[in-house]
Design an enzyme around this catalytic site. Structure first.
Site, PDB file in Angstrom:
ATOM      1  N   TYR A 208       1.132  -1.282  -0.359  1.00 32.47           N
ATOM      2  CA  TYR A 208      -0.017  -0.122   0.096  1.00 32.47           C
ATOM      3  C   TYR A 208       1.257   1.408   0.205  1.00 32.47           C
ATOM      4  CZ  TYR A 208      -4.509  -2.547   1.069  1.00 32.47           C
ATOM      5  OH  TYR A 208      -5.491  -2.820   1.185  1.00 32.47           O
TER       6      TYR A 208
ATOM      7  N   HIS B 144      -7.512  -7.995  -2.553  1.00 37.12           N
ATOM      8  CA  HIS B 144      -8.718  -7.494  -2.459  1.00 37.12           C
ATOM      9  C   HIS B 144      -8.762  -5.944  -2.523  1.00 37.12           C
ATOM     10  CE1 HIS B 144      -6.900  -6.800   1.409  1.00 37.12           C
ATOM     11  NE2 HIS B 144      -7.317  -5.735   1.833  1.00 37.12           N
TER      12      HIS B 144
ATOM     13  N   TYR C 198      -0.915  -9.077   0.656  1.00 36.56           N
ATOM     14  CA  TYR C 198       0.033  -9.266   1.422  1.00 36.56           C
ATOM     15  C   TYR C 198      -0.155  -9.293   3.281  1.00 36.56           C
ATOM     16  CZ  TYR C 198      -3.877  -5.771   2.784  1.00 36.56           C
ATOM     17  OH  TYR C 198      -4.791  -5.436   3.780  1.00 36.56           O
TER      18      TYR C 198
ATOM     19  N   HIS D 174     -10.650  -2.492  -1.679  1.00 38.13           N
ATOM     20  CA  HIS D 174     -11.500  -1.678  -0.632  1.00 38.13           C
ATOM     21  C   HIS D 174     -12.577  -0.710  -1.064  1.00 38.13           C
ATOM     22  CE1 HIS D 174      -9.477  -2.573   3.039  1.00 38.13           C
ATOM     23  NE2 HIS D 174      -8.621  -2.054   2.108  1.00 38.13           N
TER      24      HIS D 174
END
Lengths: 180, 241
Positions: B111, B163, B150, B165
Site C-alpha cells: 500500500y 482485495h 499481502y 476496498h
C-alpha cells in the site's frame, strides 16, 4: 434481496477516504462555526488512532442539504456532510454549523457513522444537541445510556466522545431495513 | 503468536454463527476484540437527515479519477484490470449519481501508506486510490491493476487475499457501506479472518467479483464484474417529492 456484507476499513483507509477539507463543513473562521469534536476510545479506554468519522446533518434552519460539493468545497456552500480521521490521540474534529430541527419541536442531532481498523462493519449513532425537547430514541433509554448520545456544549463547540466498547459504551443504532 | 493452524481452528468454530453481515465480535480478527460494542444495536426508525444521503456531483470528481493507471507519469506494473458493476438498493433500483471510492495495494501487495512497511516494492506509478460517480443505471467502472496478496500480523504467516476496498453511499444515510471486493478462486479465502468475519458462506459469495470476458478489453485489460446491493430505503413517495 441479499445485501452486500460490510468489511473493515482496515489500517490503510487514509489512502482512499480522507480528503483535504473533509472536516470543514464551513471554514473554521466562519462567524457561526462550531467545533464538533471528541475522542474515539476502545474497550480499555485507549485512544483509537485509526478511526474515521462521518457526519451528516441539517443546516441551522433544519433543512436537509441537497447541494453537491463536499469533496471540493467552495467555502460558501453548506453540504451538511463531512469526514474526519482520528489523530494519534484518537481525536477527531469538524468545523460546522449547529443543525436545526428537521421537524419543529424535535431535538436536532448529527447523524454519525464510525469506521475503524478492527471494526468489521460501520456503526451508526446520533450526536444530539443538549436540550429538553422530547425524543423517541432518547426517551426510551436509561439515563446512563441516553447520556452517551448527547453532546456537551463548550464555549465554541460541542464535545462528543465515542466509546466503542465497555464503560460508557455509546448507543449504536440499526434501522429496520438492514440485514443483521 | 498463534499459527495459521490455530487460527483456522478458531475460524472453523465460528462458521455459520453469525448472520449475513460480519460479526463485529469476531475474536479471530484480533484487532476487533476491544473495538466492538458488547451491547445490541438499538433499532430506531430513521428520521430527518437519516432519510437522505449526501449529494455528490460532477464538480466533486474528475473523470480521470476512475482510472488508477494514469495517476502518475508512467505505466504502473502488474496485471491491468477493469472492474465494473452496478450499485443497486435493496429494492433493486439503481443508485444514480452517487459516490464510489476505492483503495487498494499495488501488484506487489504494498500500500501507498506509511503504515505499510513490509518489504515489497512500492510502484512509483501506482498510488491505488480512485473514485467515480455512478451513472443513471447505477453503473461504475474503474481501470486499475490487480492488487497482490499481502502479509499482516494478525497471527503467524497471516496473508490477506487480494482485495479492493470499496466505499459506497445509497439514497438514505442508513445505506452507507464500506466493504472489500475479492477475486474468484483465491486460495487464501478459508484462512483469512477478515473475509471469514462474514460467517455465512452465501453472504461471503457476495463479496467476490466474477471474471467476465465481455468486460475484458482486447490487448489491454482483464475484466471483472461486481454488483453491489445496498440495504433497503425508508423514504415514502411523499417524502421523495
Amino acid at each position: 434481496m441479499s445485501f452486500a456484507p460490510g468489511q473493515t476499513v482496515g489500517p490503510f483507509f487514509h489512502l482512499g477516504l480522507p480528503f483535504e477539507g473533509g472536516n470543514l463543513l464551513v471554514p473554521a473562521g466562519h462567524p457561526d462555526a462550531v467545533r464538533l469534536h471528541g475522542r474515539v476510545l476502545d474497550g480499555r479506554g485507549a485512544a483509537v488512532p485509526d478511526a474515521l468519522i462521518e457526519i451528516w446533518q441539517a443546516d441551522p434552519s433544519g433543512a436537509v442539504p441537497r447541494a453537491t460539493g463536499s469533496i471540493r468545497r467552495d467555502g460558501f456552500t453548506f453540504t451538511g456532510w463531512g469526514r474526519a480521521q482520528t489523530d494519534g490521540d484518537g481525536h477527531y474534529w469538524f468545523s460546522t454549523l449547529v443543525p436545526g430541527a428537521t421537524t419543529p419541536g424535535r431535538r436536532p442531532f448529527f447523524a454519525v457513522t464510525v469506521f475503524a481498523r478492527g471494526l468489521t462493519d460501520r456503526l451508526f449513532t446520533r450526536a444530539y444537541l443538549p436540550g429538553d425537547e422530547p425524543d423517541a430514541l432518547l426517551d426510551g433509554l436509561s439515563g446512563e445510556r441516553r447520556a452517551t448520545l448527547i453532546t456537551t456544549r463548550e464555549e465554541r463547540g460541542l464535545l462528543f466522545d465515542i466509546h466503542l466498547q465497555g464503560e460508557g459504551e455509546t448507543v449504536f443504532l440499526s434501522y429496520p431495513r438492514q440485514a443483521r | 503468536m498463534e499459527t495459521q493452524a490455530d487460527m483456522s481452528r478458531e475460524i472453523e468454530a465460528l462458521r455459520g454463527s453469525g448472520g449475513p453481515q460480519p460479526r463485529r465480535d469476531y475474536p479471530p480478527y484480533r484487532s476487533s476484540v476491544l473495538r466492538h460494542p458488547t451491547r445490541d444495536l438499538h433499532q430506531v426508525d430513521p428520521e430527518g437527515v437519516e432519510l437522505w444521503a449526501p449529494c455528490f456531483g460532477a464538480a466533486d470528481i474528475d473523470d480521470a479519477e476512475a482510472d488508477l493507471t494514469i495517476q502518475r507519469s508512467g505505466e504502473p506494473l502488474g496485471e491491468r484490470i477493469v472492474v465494473t458493476g452496478r450499485v443497486i438498493d435493496g429494492d433493486g433500483r439503481p443508485v444514480r449519481n452517487q459516490l464510489v471510492e476505492i483503495w487498494q495495494a499495488n501488484a506487489s501487495g504494498r500500500y501507498w501508506h506509511q503504515r505499510d512497511q513490509h518489504p515489497a516494492p512500492l510502484d512509483p506509478n501506482f498510488i491505488g486510490a480512485g473514485r467515480c460517480l455512478t451513472d443513471d443505471d447505477g453503473g461504475y467502472t474503474f481501470q486499475t491493476i490487480k492488487p497482490g496478496a499481502y502479509p499482516w500480523r494478525n497471527h503467524l504467516n497471516a496473508w490477506r487475499p487480494a482485495h479492493i476496498h470499496f466505499s459506497l453511499f445509497g439514497t438514505d444515510f442508513t445505506q452507507r457501506l464500506v466493504t472489500q471486493m475479492y477475486f474468484p478462486g483465491d486460495p487464501l479465502f478459508d484462512l483469512d479472518p477478515i473475509f471469514q468475519s462474514v460467517t455465512d458462506p452465501k453472504a461471503r459469495e457476495l463479496l467476490i467479483a466474477a471474471y467476465d470476458h465481455s468486460v475484458t478489453t482486447p490487448e489491454r485489460a482483464l475484466g471483472y464484474r461486481w454488483d453491489i446491493v445496498l440495504s433497503g430505503t425508508h423514504r415514502t413517495p411523499l417524502e421523495e417529492s
